[in-house]
Motif scaffolding. Structure first.
Motif, PDB file in Angstrom:
ATOM      1  N   TRP A   3       0.825  -1.210   0.000  1.00 56.22           N
ATOM      2  CA  TRP A   3       0.000   0.000   0.000  1.00 56.22           C
ATOM      3  C   TRP A   3       0.859   1.261   0.000  1.00 56.22           C
ATOM      4  O   TRP A   3       0.459   2.284  -0.566  1.00 56.22           O
ATOM      5  N   PHE A   6       1.931   1.759  -3.609  1.00 57.74           N
ATOM      6  CA  PHE A   6       0.797   2.263  -4.392  1.00 57.74           C
ATOM      7  C   PHE A   6       0.525   3.735  -4.072  1.00 57.74           C
ATOM      8  O   PHE A   6       0.243   4.542  -4.969  1.00 57.74           O
ATOM      9  N   THR A   7       0.610   4.086  -2.787  1.00 57.99           N
ATOM     10  CA  THR A   7       0.356   5.471  -2.387  1.00 57.99           C
ATOM     11  C   THR A   7       1.416   6.404  -2.955  1.00 57.99           C
ATOM     12  O   THR A   7       1.100   7.486  -3.477  1.00 57.99           O
ATOM     13  N   ALA A  10       0.777   6.795  -6.556  1.00 54.14           N
ATOM     14  CA  ALA A  10      -0.357   7.692  -6.804  1.00 54.14           C
ATOM     15  C   ALA A  10       0.071   9.151  -6.674  1.00 54.14           C
ATOM     16  O   ALA A  10      -0.263   9.984  -7.518  1.00 54.14           O
ATOM     17  N   ASN A 224      -5.886   4.824  -9.991  1.00 55.50           N
ATOM     18  CA  ASN A 224      -5.837   3.366  -9.871  1.00 55.50           C
ATOM     19  C   ASN A 224      -4.940   2.964  -8.697  1.00 55.50           C
ATOM     20  O   ASN A 224      -5.319   2.112  -7.869  1.00 55.50           O
ATOM     21  N   PHE A 225      -3.766   3.571  -8.610  1.00 62.06           N
ATOM     22  CA  PHE A 225      -2.854   3.290  -7.503  1.00 62.06           C
ATOM     23  C   PHE A 225      -3.483   3.671  -6.165  1.00 62.06           C
ATOM     24  O   PHE A 225      -3.356   2.956  -5.166  1.00 62.06           O
ATOM     25  N   TYR A 226      -4.156   4.824  -6.147  1.00 61.46           N
ATOM     26  CA  TYR A 226      -4.775   5.307  -4.903  1.00 61.46           C
ATOM     27  C   TYR A 226      -5.844   4.322  -4.429  1.00 61.46           C
ATOM     28  O   TYR A 226      -5.885   3.962  -3.236  1.00 61.46           O
ATOM     29  N   ARG A 228      -6.098   1.156  -5.142  1.00 59.72           N
ATOM     30  CA  ARG A 228      -5.460  -0.100  -4.733  1.00 59.72           C
ATOM     31  C   ARG A 228      -4.871   0.031  -3.331  1.00 59.72           C
ATOM     32  O   ARG A 228      -4.924  -0.911  -2.533  1.00 59.72           O
ATOM     33  N   ALA A 229      -4.313   1.192  -3.037  1.00 57.09           N
ATOM     34  CA  ALA A 229      -3.768   1.427  -1.699  1.00 57.09           C
ATOM     35  C   ALA A 229      -4.883   1.415  -0.656  1.00 57.09           C
ATOM     36  O   ALA A 229      -4.721   0.831   0.429  1.00 57.09           O
TER      37      ALA A 229
END
Length: 290
Positions: A3, A6-7, A10, A224-226, A228-229
């Motif tokens: 996470w 991913f954050t 993002a 998308n990354f946000y 997923r995090a």
């Protein structure tokens, strides 16, 4: 700890998207610029949604939800238009901090209009963010038109946040974002036609066009990354790291644009981020100091 990656991804993507928006809209018509970037973001938001977006899921939305989605889409469209207008006149490292004042405006609105609770953390956060913004923005403003545009964009972003909290909190973030971006994209192209932007296609050079496409694509990947995090941890943890995107923005601005951030800019950003981080604290700041 995926996470965290991913954050950070993002935050990096969102900072890059803002910088590409600046370099892509430098000379072209602002309405056409935001329409290009917004259309790319709209299309890719469908393909990059963490959860599949289906027609069945969209048709299940009730009338009340659609009203909030339409209002949010119009507010988002207006925010994008004024954001790009401000970018054409102001430095990206000054425009974005003003845009991000939306978070503080939301807090002030909640306290004084919705009669929400006020505490020492919110007061200190408001002061630090405003002081940080003043440090960043003050001293090099030749005209205030772009400041006004950036502030209007901030107010509209605040409205989208409030609409999301009040009427859209229970629907999937991917579906919400896609519908909102579709409405915003339609609004962008309407403004393009009304302002004669279609006759200024040649005003956007090929490199600027590529940058606008990259801006929309980076924003879609960033969301998308946000998401997923968020799926892997709490929103509190994600926001605590994500809010350093402003610092990444300053660094990327120095790498990809003619703007050269100064020491004053970095100092202002640090103060600004401190305020945002204090706003997230779940315990009174005075308790931590003791």
């Amino acid at each position: 700890m995926m996470w965290i990656l991913f954050t950070e991804g993002a935050a990096l993507c969102m900072a890059f998207a803002a910088v590409m928006a600046k370099t892509g809209s430098k000379h072209g018509n602002y309405a056409l610029s935001v329409a290009v970037a917004g259309t790319v973001l709209c299309v890719l938001s469908y393909f990059t949604s963490v959860k599949p977006i289906t027609l069945h899921a969209i048709m299940k939305l009730d009338l009340n939800t659609w009203i909030f989605l339409i209002l949010s889409g119009v507010a988002t469209g207006g925010m994008g238009i004024y954001f790009f207008k401000s970018l054409q006149g102001g430095p990206i490292t000054k425009v974005v901090p003003i845009l991000k004042l939306s978070m503080i405006i939301s807090v002030i609105f909640t306290i004084f209009v919705l009669k929400g609770e006020s505490d020492i953390n919110k007061i200190i956060a408001i002061v630090l963010v405003v002081v940080g913004c003043v440090i960043i923005v003050a001293g090099s403003i030749e005209n205030f038109q772009w400041v006004l545009y950036a502030f209007i964009a901030s107010l509209l972003l605040c409205i989208t946040s409030l609409l999301d909290t009040i009427g859209l909190a229970k629907i999937d973030a991917g579906i919400e974002r896609f519908i909102v971006y579709v409405i915003a994209a339609i609004m962008f192209w309407v403004v393009v036609f009304l302002t004669g932007g279609t006759g200024k296609l040649s005003g956007i050079t090929f490199p600027e066009g590529i940058n606008l496409v990259l801006s929309g694509a980076a924003a879609a990947i960033g969301w998308n990354f946000y998401d997923r995090a968020i799926d892997l941890t709490t929103k509190y943890n994600v926001e605590a790291i994500y809010r350093f995107d402003l610092l990444l923005l300053v660094v990327l601005t120095g790498l990809f644009t003619d703007e050269k951030p100064t020491g004053k800019t970095f100092c202002g950003v640090i103060v600004y981020i401190m305020g945002l981080e204090i706003l997230l604290l779940k315990v009174p700041l005075t308790t931590l100091i003791k």
